[in-house]
Design a protein around this motif. Structure first.
Motif, PDB file in Angstrom:
ATOM      1  N   ARG A   1      18.497-105.967  67.651  1.00  0.00           N
ATOM      2  CA  ARG A   1      18.731-104.769  68.468  1.00  0.00           C
ATOM      3  C   ARG A   1      17.653-103.712  68.254  1.00  0.00           C
ATOM      4  O   ARG A   1      17.340-102.949  69.165  1.00  0.00           O
ATOM      5  N   PHE A   2      17.123-103.638  67.057  1.00  0.00           N
ATOM      6  CA  PHE A   2      16.103-102.639  66.715  1.00  0.00           C
ATOM      7  C   PHE A   2      14.759-103.336  66.505  1.00  0.00           C
ATOM      8  O   PHE A   2      14.716-104.477  66.018  1.00  0.00           O
TER       9      PHE A   2
ATOM     10  N   MET B   1      15.367 -98.760  69.610  1.00  0.00           N
ATOM     11  CA  MET B   1      16.759 -99.119  69.400  1.00  0.00           C
ATOM     12  C   MET B   1      17.409 -99.433  70.734  1.00  0.00           C
ATOM     13  O   MET B   1      17.303 -98.635  71.677  1.00  0.00           O
TER      14      MET B   1
ATOM     15  N   ASP C   1      26.188 -96.683  65.124  1.00  0.00           N
ATOM     16  CA  ASP C   1      24.779 -96.378  64.863  1.00  0.00           C
ATOM     17  C   ASP C   1      24.546 -94.872  64.731  1.00  0.00           C
ATOM     18  O   ASP C   1      23.423 -94.447  64.422  1.00  0.00           O
TER      19      ASP C   1
ATOM     20  N   VAL D   1      21.009-104.592  62.166  1.00  0.00           N
ATOM     21  CA  VAL D   1      20.242-104.146  63.324  1.00  0.00           C
ATOM     22  C   VAL D   1      19.310-105.224  63.871  1.00  0.00           C
ATOM     23  O   VAL D   1      18.648-105.012  64.894  1.00  0.00           O
TER      24      VAL D   1
ATOM     25  N   LEU E   1      16.987 -99.940  57.256  1.00  0.00           N
ATOM     26  CA  LEU E   1      17.038-100.531  58.585  1.00  0.00           C
ATOM     27  C   LEU E   1      15.902-101.503  58.835  1.00  0.00           C
ATOM     28  O   LEU E   1      16.126-102.629  59.274  1.00  0.00           O
TER      29      LEU E   1
ATOM     30  N   TYR F   1      14.070-106.724  58.750  1.00  0.00           N
ATOM     31  CA  TYR F   1      15.177-105.920  59.264  1.00  0.00           C
ATOM     32  C   TYR F   1      16.458-106.152  58.473  1.00  0.00           C
ATOM     33  O   TYR F   1      16.704-107.249  57.963  1.00  0.00           O
TER      34      TYR F   1
END
Length: 123
Positions: free
Chosen positions: A66-67, A82, A89, A63, A47, A59
């Motif tokens: 978003r993360f 997150m 997810d 993700v 991730l 990343y």
């Protein structure tokens, strides 16, 4: 270094969660840290990763945006913020530590793993 992940739980789609990974033992600030996840019936996937100072991150495309991975070396903790969570997810999330400097997306390059924390995203 020993790792303990926490912060998982049940969240609705579109919601947010922050995972924490507390480290104990040898010099946390010298480790590259990573987050991985494993969904039911699937292989573990990379991730995010962060260098020792927090100045470099990388990343997975799935993700990105978003993360967010971050770390607090004074607290021996790495985080995974997150947001905009999706049902896909849903997984067990693991943190990992890599002694060798340099970011890595490869599971086998990490030396220590936490036990995982379950994130469930409902639709």
């Amino acid at each position: 270094v020993q790792l303990q992940a926490s912060g998982g739980g049940l969240v609705q789609a579109g919601g947010s969660l922050r995972l924490s990974c507390a480290a104990s033992g040898s010099d946390f600030s010298s480790y590259v840290m990573g987050w991985f996840r494993q969904a039911p019936g699937k292989e573990r996937e990379f991730l995010a990763t962060i260098n020792w100072s927090g100045s470099q991150t990388y990343y997975a495309e799935s993700v990105k945006g978003r993360f967010a991975i971050s770390r607090d070396n004074a607290k021996n903790t790495v985080y995974l913020q997150m947001s905009n969570l999706k049902p896909e997810d849903t997984a067990v999330y693991h943190c990992a530590a890599r002694r060798y400097p340099g970011l890595s997306t490869t599971q086998g390059s990490y030396d220590n793993w936490g036990q995982g924390t379950l994130v469930t995203v409902s639709s």
